[in-house]
Design a protein around this motif. Structure first.
Motif, PDB file in Angstrom:
ATOM      1  N   ARG A  86      -2.842  14.088  -6.604  1.00 11.23           N
ATOM      2  CA  ARG A  86      -3.882  14.580  -7.512  1.00 11.23           C
ATOM      3  C   ARG A  86      -3.965  16.114  -7.468  1.00 11.23           C
ATOM      4  N   TYR A  87      -3.752  16.693  -6.291  1.00  5.23           N
ATOM      5  CA  TYR A  87      -3.736  18.151  -6.170  1.00  5.23           C
ATOM      6  C   TYR A  87      -2.659  18.719  -7.102  1.00  5.23           C
ATOM      7  N   ARG A  88      -1.455  18.172  -7.010  1.00  4.16           N
ATOM      8  CA  ARG A  88      -0.346  18.644  -7.844  1.00  4.16           C
ATOM      9  C   ARG A  88      -0.618  18.377  -9.329  1.00  4.16           C
ATOM     10  N   ASP A  89      -1.084  17.168  -9.655  1.00  7.01           N
ATOM     11  CA  ASP A  89      -1.253  16.770 -11.060  1.00  7.01           C
ATOM     12  C   ASP A  89      -2.512  17.339 -11.711  1.00  7.01           C
ATOM     13  N   GLU A  90      -3.561  17.600 -10.912  1.00 10.87           N
ATOM     14  CA  GLU A  90      -4.844  18.003 -11.489  1.00 10.87           C
ATOM     15  C   GLU A  90      -5.311  19.396 -11.056  1.00 10.87           C
ATOM     16  N   TRP A  91      -5.255  19.675  -9.746  1.00  9.71           N
ATOM     17  CA  TRP A  91      -5.811  20.936  -9.250  1.00  9.71           C
ATOM     18  C   TRP A  91      -4.959  22.148  -9.646  1.00  9.71           C
ATOM     19  N   ILE A  92      -3.660  22.061  -9.444  1.00  8.54           N
ATOM     20  CA  ILE A  92      -2.796  23.183  -9.804  1.00  8.54           C
ATOM     21  C   ILE A  92      -2.920  23.506 -11.296  1.00  8.54           C
ATOM     22  N   PRO A  93      -2.853  22.517 -12.195  1.00  9.11           N
ATOM     23  CA  PRO A  93      -3.035  22.846 -13.620  1.00  9.11           C
ATOM     24  C   PRO A  93      -4.439  23.386 -13.940  1.00  9.11           C
ATOM     25  N   LEU A  94      -5.453  22.898 -13.232  1.00 11.25           N
ATOM     26  CA  LEU A  94      -6.816  23.373 -13.480  1.00 11.25           C
ATOM     27  C   LEU A  94      -6.929  24.871 -13.198  1.00 11.25           C
ATOM     28  N   LEU A  95      -6.274  25.336 -12.149  1.00 15.60           N
ATOM     29  CA  LEU A  95      -6.313  26.760 -11.815  1.00 15.60           C
ATOM     30  C   LEU A  95      -5.377  27.585 -12.702  1.00 15.60           C
ATOM     31  N   GLY A  96      -4.465  26.896 -13.386  1.00 16.76           N
ATOM     32  CA  GLY A  96      -3.599  27.557 -14.356  1.00 16.76           C
ATOM     33  C   GLY A  96      -2.798  28.701 -13.765  1.00 16.76           C
ATOM     34  N   LYS A 104      -3.876  31.419 -12.454  1.00 14.55           N
ATOM     35  CA  LYS A 104      -4.631  32.237 -11.495  1.00 14.55           C
ATOM     36  C   LYS A 104      -3.761  32.655 -10.313  1.00 14.55           C
ATOM     37  N   TYR A 105      -2.877  31.745  -9.882  1.00 14.60           N
ATOM     38  CA  TYR A 105      -2.000  32.010  -8.747  1.00 14.60           C
ATOM     39  C   TYR A 105      -0.557  31.689  -9.134  1.00 14.60           C
ATOM     40  N   PRO A 106       0.183  32.658  -9.675  1.00 13.62           N
ATOM     41  CA  PRO A 106       1.580  32.406 -10.046  1.00 13.62           C
ATOM     42  C   PRO A 106       2.418  32.029  -8.820  1.00 13.62           C
ATOM     43  N   VAL A 107       3.474  31.283  -9.066  1.00 11.11           N
ATOM     44  CA  VAL A 107       4.388  30.904  -7.979  1.00 11.11           C
ATOM     45  C   VAL A 107       4.920  32.190  -7.343  1.00 11.11           C
ATOM     46  N   PRO A 108       4.780  32.313  -6.029  1.00 14.05           N
ATOM     47  CA  PRO A 108       5.243  33.542  -5.371  1.00 14.05           C
ATOM     48  C   PRO A 108       6.764  33.561  -5.227  1.00 14.05           C
ATOM     49  N   PRO A 109       7.308  34.745  -4.945  1.00 12.53           N
ATOM     50  CA  PRO A 109       8.754  34.832  -4.737  1.00 12.53           C
ATOM     51  C   PRO A 109       9.139  34.170  -3.415  1.00 12.53           C
ATOM     52  N   PRO A 110      10.425  33.952  -3.202  1.00 14.64           N
ATOM     53  CA  PRO A 110      10.850  33.431  -1.898  1.00 14.64           C
ATOM     54  C   PRO A 110      10.612  34.485  -0.811  1.00 14.64           C
ATOM     55  N   PRO A 111      10.574  34.057   0.457  1.00 17.15           N
ATOM     56  CA  PRO A 111      10.385  35.024   1.552  1.00 17.15           C
ATOM     57  C   PRO A 111      11.484  36.072   1.537  1.00 17.15           C
ATOM     58  N   PRO A 112      11.177  37.241   2.041  1.00 12.54           N
ATOM     59  CA  PRO A 112       9.921  37.637   2.689  1.00 12.54           C
ATOM     60  C   PRO A 112       8.822  37.896   1.661  1.00 12.54           C
ATOM     61  N   ARG A 113       7.586  37.549   2.066  1.00 14.87           N
ATOM     62  CA  ARG A 113       6.434  37.673   1.179  1.00 14.87           C
ATOM     63  C   ARG A 113       5.301  38.379   1.910  1.00 14.87           C
ATOM     64  N   THR A 114       4.315  38.769   1.132  1.00 15.95           N
ATOM     65  CA  THR A 114       3.090  39.320   1.698  1.00 15.95           C
ATOM     66  C   THR A 114       2.263  38.156   2.252  1.00 15.95           C
ATOM     67  N   PRO A 115       1.275  38.435   3.105  1.00 15.05           N
ATOM     68  CA  PRO A 115       0.396  37.360   3.578  1.00 15.05           C
ATOM     69  C   PRO A 115      -0.293  36.614   2.425  1.00 15.05           C
ATOM     70  N   GLU A 116      -0.688  37.337   1.392  1.00 17.74           N
ATOM     71  CA  GLU A 116      -1.315  36.667   0.251  1.00 17.74           C
ATOM     72  C   GLU A 116      -0.321  35.752  -0.455  1.00 17.74           C
ATOM     73  N   GLN A 117       0.895  36.199  -0.638  1.00 11.38           N
ATOM     74  CA  GLN A 117       1.908  35.358  -1.271  1.00 11.38           C
ATOM     75  C   GLN A 117       2.189  34.113  -0.427  1.00 11.38           C
ATOM     76  N   ASP A 118       2.144  34.253   0.882  1.00  7.88           N
ATOM     77  CA  ASP A 118       2.305  33.081   1.754  1.00  7.88           C
ATOM     78  C   ASP A 118       1.181  32.078   1.529  1.00  7.88           C
TER      79      ASP A 118
END
Length: 144
Positions: free
Chosen positions: A79-89, A91-105
């Motif tokens: 349900r998180y994948r099917d409902e929550w992620i789309p609900l947030l739209g 707001k949080y784009p898929v981050p790049p692969p590591p290395p990442r910032t703490p926020e991207q993690d």
């Protein structure tokens, strides 16, 4: 007097506030990320939105703590994948692969809800809970 009661939609802002104020190993994480909503969107919002019947608030006239959980981790993850992620739209784009910032993690956690399924634990404990509390008046925090 402290009272544990069912979560109400009017509690959402307080739950998010408690979440961010306890998100840094029980200490205040406000200002650590580009939005203080990030912690709530990851660790409280999905539970109160997807399974509000399993969300409770510690109330002393105002919400000072909460506990959230799921009775079915695998179902919650779906349900998180099917409902929550789309609900947030977007707001949080898929981050790049590591290395990442703490926020991207942290945002990477949002895009990989399957991380919540631990096969070794699923057979013995298929549920997930999270508790956080904050005594705003006293300034003390506790979370797990």
């Amino acid at each position: 007097m402290l009272d544990i009661r069912p979560y109400r939609t009017a509690d959402l802002c307080a739950v998010y506030d408690i979440c961010v104020r306890t998100a840094d190993a029980g200490s205040d994480a406000r200002g650590q990320y580009s939005t203080d909503d990030l912690m709530g969107d990851l660790f409280a919002g999905p539970y109160v939105h997807l399974e509000p019947e399993l969300a409770f608030v510690l109330d002393d006239g105002e919400a000072v703590g909460y506990v959230v959980g799921t009775a079915d981790t695998a179902g919650f993850v779906k349900r998180y994948r099917d409902e929550w992620i789309p609900l947030l739209g977007d707001k949080y784009p898929v981050p790049p692969p590591p290395p990442r910032t703490p926020e991207q993690d942290m945002v990477a956690l949002h895009h990989r809800p399957e991380r919540m399924i631990v096969p070794e634990l699923a057979a013995i404990r298929p549920t997930c809970t999270s508790t956080c509390s904050r005594s705003i008046r006293a300034g003390a925090t506790a979370g797990s």
